[in-house]
Design a protein around this motif. Structure first.
Motif, short mmCIF file in Angstrom:
data_model
loop_
_atom_site.label_atom_id
_atom_site.label_comp_id
_atom_site.label_asym_id
_atom_site.label_seq_id
_atom_site.Cartn_x
_atom_site.Cartn_y
_atom_site.Cartn_z
N TYR A 287 -42.13 63.54 62.13
CA TYR A 287 -41.65 64.66 61.17
C TYR A 287 -42.99 63.60 59.71
CZ TYR A 287 -39.40 59.84 59.61
OH TYR A 287 -39.67 58.40 59.45
N TYR A 288 -42.93 64.50 59.18
CA TYR A 288 -43.78 64.38 57.61
C TYR A 288 -42.89 63.39 56.82
CZ TYR A 288 -47.80 63.80 55.52
OH TYR A 288 -48.99 63.44 55.01
N PRO A 289 -43.61 61.57 56.62
CA PRO A 289 -42.53 60.72 55.14
C PRO A 289 -42.87 61.79 53.65
CG PRO A 289 -44.46 59.97 57.40
CD PRO A 289 -44.49 61.55 56.83
N HIS A 290 -41.43 61.73 53.46
CA HIS A 290 -41.00 62.49 52.28
C HIS A 290 -40.32 61.66 51.59
CE1 HIS A 290 -39.27 65.45 49.90
NE2 HIS A 290 -40.75 66.82 49.70
N PRO A 291 -40.29 61.82 50.04
CA PRO A 291 -39.06 60.69 49.27
C PRO A 291 -37.56 60.92 49.79
CG PRO A 291 -40.89 62.50 48.11
CD PRO A 291 -41.35 62.47 49.85
N GLN A 292 -37.39 62.26 49.90
CA GLN A 292 -35.97 62.42 50.20
C GLN A 292 -35.65 63.30 51.16
OE1 GLN A 292 -36.99 65.68 46.75
NE2 GLN A 292 -34.79 65.20 46.10
N LEU A 293 -36.33 62.78 52.66
CA LEU A 293 -36.23 61.87 53.72
C LEU A 293 -36.70 60.68 54.51
CD1 LEU A 293 -35.19 64.79 56.40
CD2 LEU A 293 -37.95 64.86 56.39
N GLU A 294 -34.93 60.53 55.09
CA GLU A 294 -35.13 59.57 55.81
C GLU A 294 -34.42 59.47 57.38
OE1 GLU A 294 -31.92 55.12 54.71
OE2 GLU A 294 -32.69 56.19 53.55
#
Length: 343
Positions: A287-294
């Motif tokens: 996955y690509y890091p995203h502020p709303q994906l943990e």
């Protein structure tokens, strides 16, 4: 005014569990070995396990569209009979399922002559646009077999390469690098437009994170530390290997996905290099890091057994497993990852 505040509070309490449940995003990567047709009752087992696990997204490998119908459509119909609603994106070689309506879909790399495929769909979850891609990369010229003394094209015994340079030269003959660069190109457009990006698939290639100094004398790696290129390309472009991020200790958590033991299939049909220990992790979720994906957790989906030198072996690793309820339909193990989708 007090009544209104009280009602809002009650709505928050009553809806609390539902809201929390919706924040979990579950992704299953699963090579189903020619749609489960190699195992008696395999197709039915695929349907039953998806209905049990209820992943938000499924990335399939080894879709063949047998039975004169599109496999993903057939799965959707079978799941509906079990009371589960899914949507599918038509594909060949790899495929996609979604619990959420699909708003866009494209063939990033249509399958051609066994050199792999990449498909992409977009779904909206809690108002967030998520691009989910599936890959099933070139299974020809698999250089990790050559390290074990087998020609990955004809599956004949050969002299083992002595240097990493030899291995990478063999690996370069495949089209996997070119394919994954096409994915990166497409994903960068999604990222630029604010979408989250998740990738699952059978890469037919080990990871540079697994063939390390710690493992060079294990699993018939024959002393080689190999910077396998496809996962390395993803790593260099900012994509995160979900399983290895949570379980970085490659000795305690090898995470092998192939070859999987399967009690319904003779061992000689489960391994390509019967005289070698060919255990590897070749199925991934990135996955690509995203502020709303943990990233929350990950597990290997399938039986704990592997095939080692044509023998059935139960793994004694610390890998977390989700074991099947009954029939296992494939010669791979899947990867099951849970994310938290922040509001």
């Amino acid at each position: 005014m007090k009544k209104l505040l009280l009602l809002c509070g009650l709505c928050g309490i009553i809806g609390c569990s539902k809201v929390n449940a919706q924040t979990e995003l579950k992704v299953l990567q699963w090579n189903i070995w020619q749609e489960g047709t190699m195992v008696p009752g395999g197709y039915e087992a695929i349907v039953s396990e998806i209905a049990r696990l209820e992943p938000d997204f499924v990335t399939f490998s080894e879709v063949r569209n047998y039975h004169q119908t599109r496999f993903c459509n057939r799965i959707v119909t079978s799941l509906r009979e079990k009371g589960k609603t899914y949507y599918s994106f038509y594909s060949y070689d790899s495929g996609l399922l979604s619990k959420h309506p699909i708003t866009d879909s494209t063939a990033v790399l249509p399958e051609k002559n066994d050199h792999g495929s990449i498909y992409r769909m977009v779904a909206s979850v809690n108002g967030q646009q998520i691009a989910v891609c599936t890959v099933h990369l070139d299974y020809l010229n698999d250089a990790y077999y050559n390290v074990r003394g087998y020609d990955g094209s004809t599956w004949k015994e050969i002299p083992i390469p002595e240097t990493v340079q030899e291995v990478l030269a063999i690996n370069d003959a495949s089209q996997r690098d070119d394919a994954i660069r096409e994915f990166v190109k497409a994903a960068k457009k999604d990222i630029a437009e604010g979408r989250m990006v998740i990738l699952g698939g059978d890469f037919n290639e080990p990871s540079h994170l697994d063939w390390t100094r710690e493992t060079k004398d294990l699993y018939d790696h024959n002393g080689l530390i190999v910077p396998w290129t496809v996962p390395l390309i993803l790593d260099n472009n900012g994509f995160v290997d979900a399983y290895r991020t949570l379980y970085p200790n490659v000795l305690d958590y090898p995470g092998f996905t192939f070859p999987s033991d399967n009690e319904k299939v003779p061992t000689q049909k489960l391994a390509w290099a019967p005289k070698s220990d060919e255990r590897d992790r070749i199925d991934y979720i990135f996955y690509y890091p995203h502020p709303q994906l943990e990233l929350k957790n990950a597990a290997i989906f399938g039986p704990q057994g592997s095939i080692v030198k044509n023998q059935r072996k139960k793994e004694t690793s610390k890998d977390p497993f989700i074991e099947p309820l009954d029939t296992w339909p494939t010669d791979h193990k899947g990867v099951f990852v849970t994310f938290l989708l922040k509001r």
